[in-house]
Design a protein around this motif. Structure first.
Motif, PDB file in Angstrom:
ATOM      1  N   GLU A  43       0.824  -1.193   0.000  1.00 22.45           N
ATOM      2  CA  GLU A  43       0.000   0.000   0.000  1.00 22.45           C
ATOM      3  C   GLU A  43       0.869   1.257   0.000  1.00 22.45           C
ATOM      4  N   ARG A  44       0.271   2.324  -0.470  1.00 21.87           N
ATOM      5  CA  ARG A  44       0.984   3.606  -0.458  1.00 21.87           C
ATOM      6  C   ARG A  44       1.159   4.057   0.988  1.00 21.87           C
ATOM      7  N   GLU A  45       2.340   4.535   1.313  1.00 23.56           N
ATOM      8  CA  GLU A  45       2.615   4.987   2.672  1.00 23.56           C
ATOM      9  C   GLU A  45       3.268   6.360   2.662  1.00 23.56           C
ATOM     10  N   GLY A  46       3.015   7.108   3.710  1.00 23.46           N
ATOM     11  CA  GLY A  46       3.589   8.439   3.803  1.00 23.46           C
ATOM     12  C   GLY A  46       5.048   8.406   4.204  1.00 23.46           C
ATOM     13  N   VAL A  47       5.799   9.324   3.676  1.00 20.29           N
ATOM     14  CA  VAL A  47       7.218   9.473   4.005  1.00 20.29           C
ATOM     15  C   VAL A  47       7.434  10.747   4.811  1.00 20.29           C
ATOM     16  N   SER A  48       6.870  11.841   4.343  1.00 22.93           N
ATOM     17  CA  SER A  48       6.996  13.106   5.053  1.00 22.93           C
ATOM     18  C   SER A  48       5.788  13.970   4.749  1.00 22.93           C
ATOM     19  N   ALA A  93      10.770   1.883  -4.303  1.00 22.29           N
ATOM     20  CA  ALA A  93       9.353   2.221  -4.461  1.00 22.29           C
ATOM     21  C   ALA A  93       9.220   3.333  -5.487  1.00 22.29           C
ATOM     22  N   VAL A  94       7.989   3.576  -5.881  1.00 16.99           N
ATOM     23  CA  VAL A  94       7.678   4.790  -6.630  1.00 16.99           C
ATOM     24  C   VAL A  94       7.332   5.860  -5.603  1.00 16.99           C
ATOM     25  N   TYR A  95       7.982   6.993  -5.711  1.00 16.63           N
ATOM     26  CA  TYR A  95       7.775   8.094  -4.778  1.00 16.63           C
ATOM     27  C   TYR A  95       6.929   9.171  -5.442  1.00 16.63           C
ATOM     28  N   TYR A  96       5.930   9.626  -4.695  1.00 23.35           N
ATOM     29  CA  TYR A  96       5.008  10.631  -5.187  1.00 23.35           C
ATOM     30  C   TYR A  96       5.024  11.859  -4.284  1.00 23.35           C
ATOM     31  N   CYS A  97       4.903  13.018  -4.873  1.00 20.70           N
ATOM     32  CA  CYS A  97       4.622  14.206  -4.083  1.00 20.70           C
ATOM     33  C   CYS A  97       3.138  14.529  -4.235  1.00 20.70           C
ATOM     34  N   TRP A 108      -1.597  11.840   7.139  1.00 22.53           N
ATOM     35  CA  TRP A 108      -0.905  10.684   6.594  1.00 22.53           C
ATOM     36  C   TRP A 108      -1.802   9.841   5.678  1.00 22.53           C
ATOM     37  N   ASP A 109      -3.049  10.247   5.550  1.00 21.05           N
ATOM     38  CA  ASP A 109      -3.986   9.535   4.691  1.00 21.05           C
ATOM     39  C   ASP A 109      -3.916  10.116   3.283  1.00 21.05           C
ATOM     40  N   SER A 110      -3.465   9.321   2.339  1.00 23.90           N
ATOM     41  CA  SER A 110      -3.261   9.824   0.977  1.00 23.90           C
ATOM     42  C   SER A 110      -4.569  10.285   0.328  1.00 23.90           C
ATOM     43  N   ARG A 111      -5.689   9.814   0.827  1.00 22.97           N
ATOM     44  CA  ARG A 111      -6.976  10.218   0.244  1.00 22.97           C
ATOM     45  C   ARG A 111      -7.285  11.682   0.481  1.00 22.97           C
ATOM     46  N   ASN A 112      -6.573  12.306   1.382  1.00 21.60           N
ATOM     47  CA  ASN A 112      -6.825  13.707   1.707  1.00 21.60           C
ATOM     48  C   ASN A 112      -5.985  14.685   0.876  1.00 21.60           C
ATOM     49  N   TYR A 113      -5.316  14.163  -0.131  1.00 23.82           N
ATOM     50  CA  TYR A 113      -4.520  15.018  -0.997  1.00 23.82           C
ATOM     51  C   TYR A 113      -5.140  15.018  -2.397  1.00 23.82           C
ATOM     52  N   ARG A 114      -5.407  16.203  -2.875  1.00 26.81           N
ATOM     53  CA  ARG A 114      -6.091  16.317  -4.159  1.00 26.81           C
ATOM     54  C   ARG A 114      -5.128  16.313  -5.340  1.00 26.81           C
ATOM     55  N   HIS A 115      -3.937  16.845  -5.130  1.00 28.26           N
ATOM     56  CA  HIS A 115      -3.013  17.057  -6.236  1.00 28.26           C
ATOM     57  C   HIS A 115      -1.818  16.116  -6.093  1.00 28.26           C
ATOM     58  N   TRP A 116      -1.490  15.454  -7.190  1.00 30.17           N
ATOM     59  CA  TRP A 116      -0.424  14.448  -7.171  1.00 30.17           C
ATOM     60  C   TRP A 116       0.522  14.627  -8.350  1.00 30.17           C
TER      61      TRP A 116
END
Length: 126
Positions: A43-48, A93-97, A108-116
């Protein structure tokens, strides 16, 4: 805001990489900006997570990478960077901002970010 991540690549264990996230269309100054990663089959996980706090910019780090990563912001260039040191195979991994306005308790919940951004692949291997 549109995000473009870059800087990934192949690095040997113990090595370092610096990822960058360039923004266009809006300034990142008011956003909470996070780095996430997703390894194959995981699963996608937060880094910072970096957010405006008390007039400054505060960064939170995941336990798995704390002490090995540093996030920074360049207001003039409208970019956020992630310096990663002491990499090991588990960091492949693939790293996303990502950018958004999550509340503190859900940052830390990726669903709360609109822009990727599109993601950049980091491979740690000898």
């Amino acid at each position: 805001v549109q995000l473009q991540a870059s800087g990934g690549g192949l690095v040997e264990p113990g090595g370092s990489l610096r990822l960058s996230c360039a923004a266009s269309g809006d300034t990142l100054n008011s956003y909470t900006v996070a780095w996430f990663r997703q390894a194959p089959g995981k699963e996608r996980e937060g880094v910072s997570v970096s957010r405006n706090s008390g007039g400054g910019w505060r960064t939170y780090y995941s336990e798995s990478m704390k002490g090995r990563v540093t996030a920074s912001r360049d207001k003039a260039k409208n970019t956020v960077s992630l310096q990663m040191n002491g990499l090991n195979s588990d960091d492949t991994a693939v790293y996303y901002c990502a950018a958004g306005f999550p509340i503190l308790s859900s940052q830390w919940d990726s669903r709360n970010y609109r822009h990727w951004g599109q993601g950049t692949l980091v491979t740690v291997s000898s």
